[in-house]
Design a protein around this motif. Structure first.
Motif, PDB file in Angstrom:
ATOM      1  N   PRO A   1      29.876  25.151  21.902  1.00 16.65           N
ATOM      2  CA  PRO A   1      29.760  23.983  22.790  1.00 16.65           C
ATOM      3  C   PRO A   1      28.600  24.077  23.776  1.00 16.65           C
ATOM      4  CG  PRO A   1      31.667  25.337  23.384  1.00 16.65           C
ATOM      5  CD  PRO A   1      31.165  25.853  22.071  1.00 16.65           C
ATOM      6  N   ASP A   2      28.173  25.285  24.120  1.00 15.30           N
ATOM      7  CA  ASP A   2      27.067  25.445  25.059  1.00 15.30           C
ATOM      8  C   ASP A   2      25.716  25.118  24.430  1.00 15.30           C
ATOM      9  OD1 ASP A   2      28.803  26.244  27.076  1.00 15.30           O
ATOM     10  OD2 ASP A   2      28.637  28.371  26.540  1.00 15.30           O
ATOM     11  N   LYS A   3      25.666  25.126  23.097  1.00 18.62           N
ATOM     12  CA  LYS A   3      24.408  24.866  22.404  1.00 18.62           C
ATOM     13  C   LYS A   3      24.428  23.540  21.641  1.00 18.62           C
ATOM     14  CE  LYS A   3      23.374  29.776  21.685  1.00 18.62           C
ATOM     15  NZ  LYS A   3      23.085  30.813  20.668  1.00 18.62           N
ATOM     16  N   LEU A   4      25.553  22.858  21.670  1.00 18.52           N
ATOM     17  CA  LEU A   4      25.739  21.662  20.857  1.00 18.52           C
ATOM     18  C   LEU A   4      24.914  20.489  21.388  1.00 18.52           C
ATOM     19  CD1 LEU A   4      27.404  20.747  18.400  1.00 18.52           C
ATOM     20  CD2 LEU A   4      29.124  19.901  20.015  1.00 18.52           C
ATOM     21  N   VAL A   5      24.154  19.867  20.505  1.00 14.78           N
ATOM     22  CA  VAL A   5      23.400  18.647  20.823  1.00 14.78           C
ATOM     23  C   VAL A   5      23.875  17.574  19.859  1.00 14.78           C
ATOM     24  CG1 VAL A   5      21.147  17.540  20.942  1.00 14.78           C
ATOM     25  CG2 VAL A   5      21.395  19.941  21.619  1.00 14.78           C
ATOM     26  N   ARG A   6      24.468  16.520  20.375  1.00 10.74           N
ATOM     27  CA  ARG A   6      25.029  15.480  19.537  1.00 10.74           C
ATOM     28  C   ARG A   6      23.948  14.717  18.788  1.00 10.74           C
ATOM     29  NH1 ARG A   6      30.324  16.428  18.529  1.00 10.74           N
ATOM     30  NH2 ARG A   6      31.366  17.104  20.432  1.00 10.74           N
ATOM     31  N   SER A   7      24.223  14.433  17.514  1.00 13.04           N
ATOM     32  CA  SER A   7      23.288  13.643  16.713  1.00 13.04           C
ATOM     33  C   SER A   7      23.367  12.183  17.123  1.00 13.04           C
ATOM     34  CB  SER A   7      23.623  13.774  15.221  1.00 13.04           C
ATOM     35  OG  SER A   7      23.496  15.104  14.796  1.00 13.04           O
ATOM     36  N   ARG A   8      22.247  11.502  17.012  1.00 13.70           N
ATOM     37  CA  ARG A   8      22.207  10.078  17.323  1.00 13.70           C
ATOM     38  C   ARG A   8      21.788   9.298  16.086  1.00 13.70           C
ATOM     39  NH1 ARG A   8      19.093   9.771  23.221  1.00 13.70           N
ATOM     40  NH2 ARG A   8      20.594  11.045  24.391  1.00 13.70           N
ATOM     41  N   SER A   9      22.404   8.159  15.904  1.00 14.67           N
ATOM     42  CA  SER A   9      22.038   7.314  14.779  1.00 14.67           C
ATOM     43  C   SER A   9      20.661   6.717  15.026  1.00 14.67           C
ATOM     44  CB  SER A   9      23.067   6.194  14.611  1.00 14.67           C
ATOM     45  OG  SER A   9      22.676   5.323  13.570  1.00 14.67           O
ATOM     46  N   PRO A  10      19.788   6.642  14.004  1.00 11.07           N
ATOM     47  CA  PRO A  10      18.470   6.020  14.182  1.00 11.07           C
ATOM     48  C   PRO A  10      18.598   4.569  14.629  1.00 11.07           C
ATOM     49  CG  PRO A  10      18.617   7.177  12.087  1.00 11.07           C
ATOM     50  CD  PRO A  10      19.996   7.131  12.643  1.00 11.07           C
ATOM     51  N   ARG A  11      17.663   4.120  15.449  1.00  8.16           N
ATOM     52  CA  ARG A  11      17.667   2.721  15.859  1.00  8.16           C
ATOM     53  C   ARG A  11      17.440   1.830  14.644  1.00  8.16           C
ATOM     54  NH1 ARG A  11      13.161   2.700  20.382  1.00  8.16           N
ATOM     55  NH2 ARG A  11      12.184   3.947  18.739  1.00  8.16           N
ATOM     56  N   PRO A  12      17.991   0.638  14.632  1.00  6.08           N
ATOM     57  CA  PRO A  12      17.828  -0.254  13.470  1.00  6.08           C
ATOM     58  C   PRO A  12      16.382  -0.554  13.123  1.00  6.08           C
ATOM     59  CG  PRO A  12      19.547  -1.050  14.938  1.00  6.08           C
ATOM     60  CD  PRO A  12      18.866   0.079  15.659  1.00  6.08           C
ATOM     61  N   THR A  13      15.498  -0.475  14.116  1.00 11.66           N
ATOM     62  CA  THR A  13      14.088  -0.793  13.864  1.00 11.66           C
ATOM     63  C   THR A  13      13.297   0.403  13.361  1.00 11.66           C
ATOM     64  OG1 THR A  13      13.602  -0.328  16.196  1.00 11.66           O
ATOM     65  CG2 THR A  13      14.065  -2.609  15.613  1.00 11.66           C
ATOM     66  N   THR A  14      13.938   1.582  13.284  1.00 13.46           N
ATOM     67  CA  THR A  14      13.222   2.770  12.841  1.00 13.46           C
ATOM     68  C   THR A  14      12.727   2.588  11.407  1.00 13.46           C
ATOM     69  OG1 THR A  14      14.578   4.180  14.261  1.00 13.46           O
ATOM     70  CG2 THR A  14      13.350   5.256  12.499  1.00 13.46           C
ATOM     71  N   ASN A  15      11.434   2.762  11.203  1.00  9.38           N
ATOM     72  CA  ASN A  15      10.829   2.532   9.894  1.00  9.38           C
ATOM     73  C   ASN A  15      10.780   3.844   9.112  1.00  9.38           C
ATOM     74  OD1 ASN A  15       9.519   1.376   7.748  1.00  9.38           O
ATOM     75  ND2 ASN A  15       7.488   1.563   8.669  1.00  9.38           N
ATOM     76  N   ILE A  16      11.929   4.266   8.571  1.00  7.66           N
ATOM     77  CA  ILE A  16      11.972   5.474   7.764  1.00  7.66           C
ATOM     78  C   ILE A  16      12.716   5.175   6.477  1.00  7.66           C
ATOM     79  CG2 ILE A  16      11.847   7.078   9.713  1.00  7.66           C
ATOM     80  CD1 ILE A  16      14.842   7.387   9.567  1.00  7.66           C
ATOM     81  N   CYS A  17      12.661   6.107   5.572  1.00  6.56           N
ATOM     82  CA  CYS A  17      13.272   5.934   4.261  1.00  6.56           C
ATOM     83  C   CYS A  17      14.762   5.617   4.386  1.00  6.56           C
ATOM     84  CB  CYS A  17      13.073   7.208   3.436  1.00  6.56           C
ATOM     85  SG  CYS A  17      13.918   7.188   1.851  1.00  6.56           S
ATOM     86  N   PRO A  18      15.262   4.561   3.716  1.00  8.13           N
ATOM     87  CA  PRO A  18      16.691   4.222   3.787  1.00  8.13           C
ATOM     88  C   PRO A  18      17.592   5.376   3.381  1.00  8.13           C
ATOM     89  CG  PRO A  18      15.437   2.457   2.752  1.00  8.13           C
ATOM     90  CD  PRO A  18      14.496   3.625   2.905  1.00  8.13           C
ATOM     91  N   THR A  19      17.118   6.206   2.460  1.00  9.77           N
ATOM     92  CA  THR A  19      17.932   7.344   2.019  1.00  9.77           C
ATOM     93  C   THR A  19      18.158   8.313   3.165  1.00  9.77           C
ATOM     94  OG1 THR A  19      17.041   7.155  -0.220  1.00  9.77           O
ATOM     95  CG2 THR A  19      18.086   9.245   0.374  1.00  9.77           C
ATOM     96  N   ILE A  20      17.114   8.528   3.993  1.00 12.20           N
ATOM     97  CA  ILE A  20      17.241   9.425   5.139  1.00 12.20           C
ATOM     98  C   ILE A  20      18.190   8.825   6.159  1.00 12.20           C
ATOM     99  CG2 ILE A  20      16.007  10.645   6.960  1.00 12.20           C
ATOM    100  CD1 ILE A  20      15.465  11.616   4.112  1.00 12.20           C
ATOM    101  N   CYS A  21      18.113   7.498   6.365  1.00 15.19           N
ATOM    102  CA  CYS A  21      19.033   6.831   7.290  1.00 15.19           C
ATOM    103  C   CYS A  21      20.469   7.022   6.832  1.00 15.19           C
ATOM    104  CB  CYS A  21      18.710   5.335   7.372  1.00 15.19           C
ATOM    105  SG  CYS A  21      17.213   4.938   8.282  1.00 15.19           S
ATOM    106  N   LEU A  22      20.708   6.848   5.540  1.00 15.73           N
ATOM    107  CA  LEU A  22      22.041   7.008   4.987  1.00 15.73           C
ATOM    108  C   LEU A  22      22.530   8.437   5.169  1.00 15.73           C
ATOM    109  CD1 LEU A  22      24.433   5.899   3.397  1.00 15.73           C
ATOM    110  CD2 LEU A  22      23.210   6.455   1.295  1.00 15.73           C
ATOM    111  N   PHE A  23      21.632   9.398   4.924  1.00 13.90           N
ATOM    112  CA  PHE A  23      21.969  10.808   5.086  1.00 13.90           C
ATOM    113  C   PHE A  23      22.357  11.100   6.532  1.00 13.90           C
ATOM    114  CE2 PHE A  23      20.325  15.077   6.248  1.00 13.90           C
ATOM    115  CZ  PHE A  23      21.199  15.841   5.499  1.00 13.90           C
TER     116      PHE A  23
END
Length: 210
Positions: free
Chosen positions: A180-202
């Motif tokens: 818990p002292d090192k944990l950094v929560r993941s954030r979902s990419p913003r809808p406008t992020t222009n990256i591969c849909p497969t990476i977004c799904l992952f």
């Protein structure tokens, strides 16, 4: 790379390395010696310093830089904006400081130590994508070339030595922890992020915990 997620080297063989490499590995080992100690059950996981977290690698690099502080100026958080080229030589680079101002640096020699060749690109150095064929420069191991990594012997195929347009595969590196002292929560990419849909799904799959 080591401080950005690589977490080890491609060849964990102490007898093959020396100099700065072993200085870095010893720095990693000392960091874990302070934070874990040799009696920790996790000590064996670092394999004498060859396996590490990116943050530990950064601390090791910082200590190496600090030891050379009398002859080395380290500018953290500066980003390359452009390069001045005179007669095929880079003579000056322009950097953006953390405060958003611009800094010009002149030197006799510049080394491109960036991850993706940013300085070379700024200097408009010619490049090619892919791999030249064996016959272009008379290189026996150029072009399409497969190896049996266990035996070190070439696997000869019909296209051996032919030019290849392929590039290195994309790779996403992640470091996971339940501390818990090192944990950094993941954030979902913003809808406008222009990256591969497969990476977004992952990414969304990881966040859902599936």
């Amino acid at each position: 790379m080591a401080a950005s997620g690589l977490s080890t080297t491609d060849a964990v063989r102490r007898e093959m390395f020396g100099g700065l490499m072993l200085e870095f590995i010893e720095g990693v080992r000392q960091e874990y010696l302070k934070t874990l100690g040799m009696d920790s059950p996790e000590w064996k996981l670092i394999r004498d310093g060859w396996y590490y977290e990116p943050s530990v690698a950064e601390h090791a690099f910082d200590r190496m830089i600090e030891r050379e502080a009398k002859r080395l100026d380290f500018l953290r958080g500066h980003h390359l904006l452009g390069a001045t080229v005179v007669k095929d030589r880079v003579t000056q680079v322009e950097l953006e400081t953390p405060q958003g101002t611009r800094l010009m640096v002149q030197a006799k020699t510049f080394i491109d130590g960036t991850y993706e060749g940013d300085l070379a690109a700024a200097a408009k150095v010619p490049y090619r994508v892919g791999r030249e064929g064996r016959d272009e420069f008379g290189e026996s191991l150029a072009g399409v070339h497969y190896m049996n990594w266990k035996t070190g012997k070439q696997i000869v195929t019909a296209d051996s030595g032919e030019p290849s347009p392929a590039i290195q595969a994309f790779c996403a590196r992640s470091i996971f922890t339940d501390d818990p002292d090192k944990l950094v929560r993941s954030r979902s990419p913003r809808p406008t992020t222009n990256i591969c849909p497969t990476i977004c799904l992952f990414s969304k799959t990881l966040i859902r915990g599936a």
